[in-house]
Design an enzyme around this catalytic site. Structure first.
Site, short mmCIF file in Angstrom:
data_model
loop_
_atom_site.label_atom_id
_atom_site.label_comp_id
_atom_site.label_asym_id
_atom_site.label_seq_id
_atom_site.Cartn_x
_atom_site.Cartn_y
_atom_site.Cartn_z
N ASP A 1 47.06 93.10 156.93
CA ASP A 1 47.34 93.77 158.20
C ASP A 1 47.97 92.74 159.15
O ASP A 1 47.39 91.70 159.42
CB ASP A 1 46.04 94.30 158.80
CG ASP A 1 46.30 95.31 159.91
OD1 ASP A 1 47.23 95.08 160.71
OD2 ASP A 1 45.56 96.30 159.99
N ARG B 1 52.69 100.42 145.23
CA ARG B 1 53.25 101.55 145.97
C ARG B 1 53.37 101.23 147.45
O ARG B 1 54.33 101.66 148.12
CB ARG B 1 52.39 102.78 145.75
CG ARG B 1 52.65 103.48 144.43
CD ARG B 1 51.66 104.58 144.15
NE ARG B 1 50.34 104.03 143.83
CZ ARG B 1 49.29 104.79 143.52
NH1 ARG B 1 49.40 106.10 143.50
NH2 ARG B 1 48.13 104.23 143.24
#
Length: 241
Positions: free
Chosen positions: A134, A209
């Site tokens: 993050d 992904r």
């Protein structure tokens, strides 16, 4: 989003701890498989004791849905892969990958890695992956970024001499933050010698992904470091990790 006190009381977990309700199969994996693969509940974590006889011990911090750690463990069955992830749904997906692949060389822990790192034995890890953490874009949130002096200290302590650290991000400000953190840290050597070394994905990289969604503001940047303190790993050993 939720902020939670860690067991140590020193850190807070920022972000979601869980998402949509788990399926019955996912919940069964959490209830039945995770306890068998989890780290010891207390005391020192010695990776070599978790699965004796493995060639190398690799730690992935924030493994997301587990695509990378499952792929690496499948490709290198002689290594032990340890993953730490706070997001329940990601842990459930990783467990599904481990179960479907019949993998025995993976250990998974749900929790904040900043809480778990101090428990690892000194010089016990051959390689660490921190992939697309993050970024915490806002300036006031910079202290929430995983890479800080405290985590650099833990990396330097638990990595073996010559151990490898790979950090990847697709956010320019986070790449700048990482390089600023490591620039003055003589415990680590940045391995890049030319621009392609950080612009192109390393040969052993596994795209997930998440990475293909291109959610960042720049192309992926791959920063590989080697921990000093002794002889580096032989080239053949590095290639197999």
């Amino acid at each position: 989003m939720t902020d939670q006190l860690n067991a140590s009381g020193d850190f807070r977990l920022f972000g979601r701890a869980k998402g949509k309700p788990l399926s019955a199969r996912q919940q069964a994996l959490i209830d039945d498989l995770l306890p068998a693969l989890d780290l010891p509940a207390e005391g020192e974590v010695v990776p070599a004791r978790l699965l004796p006889g493995q060639q190398a011990h690799v730690l992935e911090i924030g493994f997301g849905s587990g695509e990378h750690i499952v792929a690496q463990a499948t490709a290198h069955p002689d290594n032990l892969y340890i993953g730490i992830e706070p997001f329940l749904n990601g842990v459930a997906k990783a467990l599904a990958g481990v179960d479907e692949g019949g993998l025995t060389n993976v250990r998974l822990h749900r929790g904040d890695a900043r809480d778990a790192l101090p428990r690892f034995a000194d010089a016990s890890i051959d390689r660490i992956f921190l992939l697309f953490p993050d970024p915490w874009h806002k300036k006031r949130h910079a202290k929430r970024r995983f890479i800080q002096q405290s985590t650099r200290d833990e990396f330097a302590r638990i990595l073996k001499p010559g151990g490898q650290l790979r950090i990847a991000t697709d956010v320019k400000s986070y790449a700048d933050h990482v390089m600023a953190e490591f620039a003055g840290d003589d415990r680590f050597d940045w391995t890049a010698r030319q621009a392609d070394d950080w612009r192109l994905a390393p040969a052993d990289h596994v795209r997930t992904r998440y990475e293909t969604k291109n959610l960042g503001d720049c192309a992926p940047v791959f920063m590989d470091f080697v921990c000093r303190g002794g002889d580096a790993l032989p080239s053949a050993a590095k290639a197999s990790i």
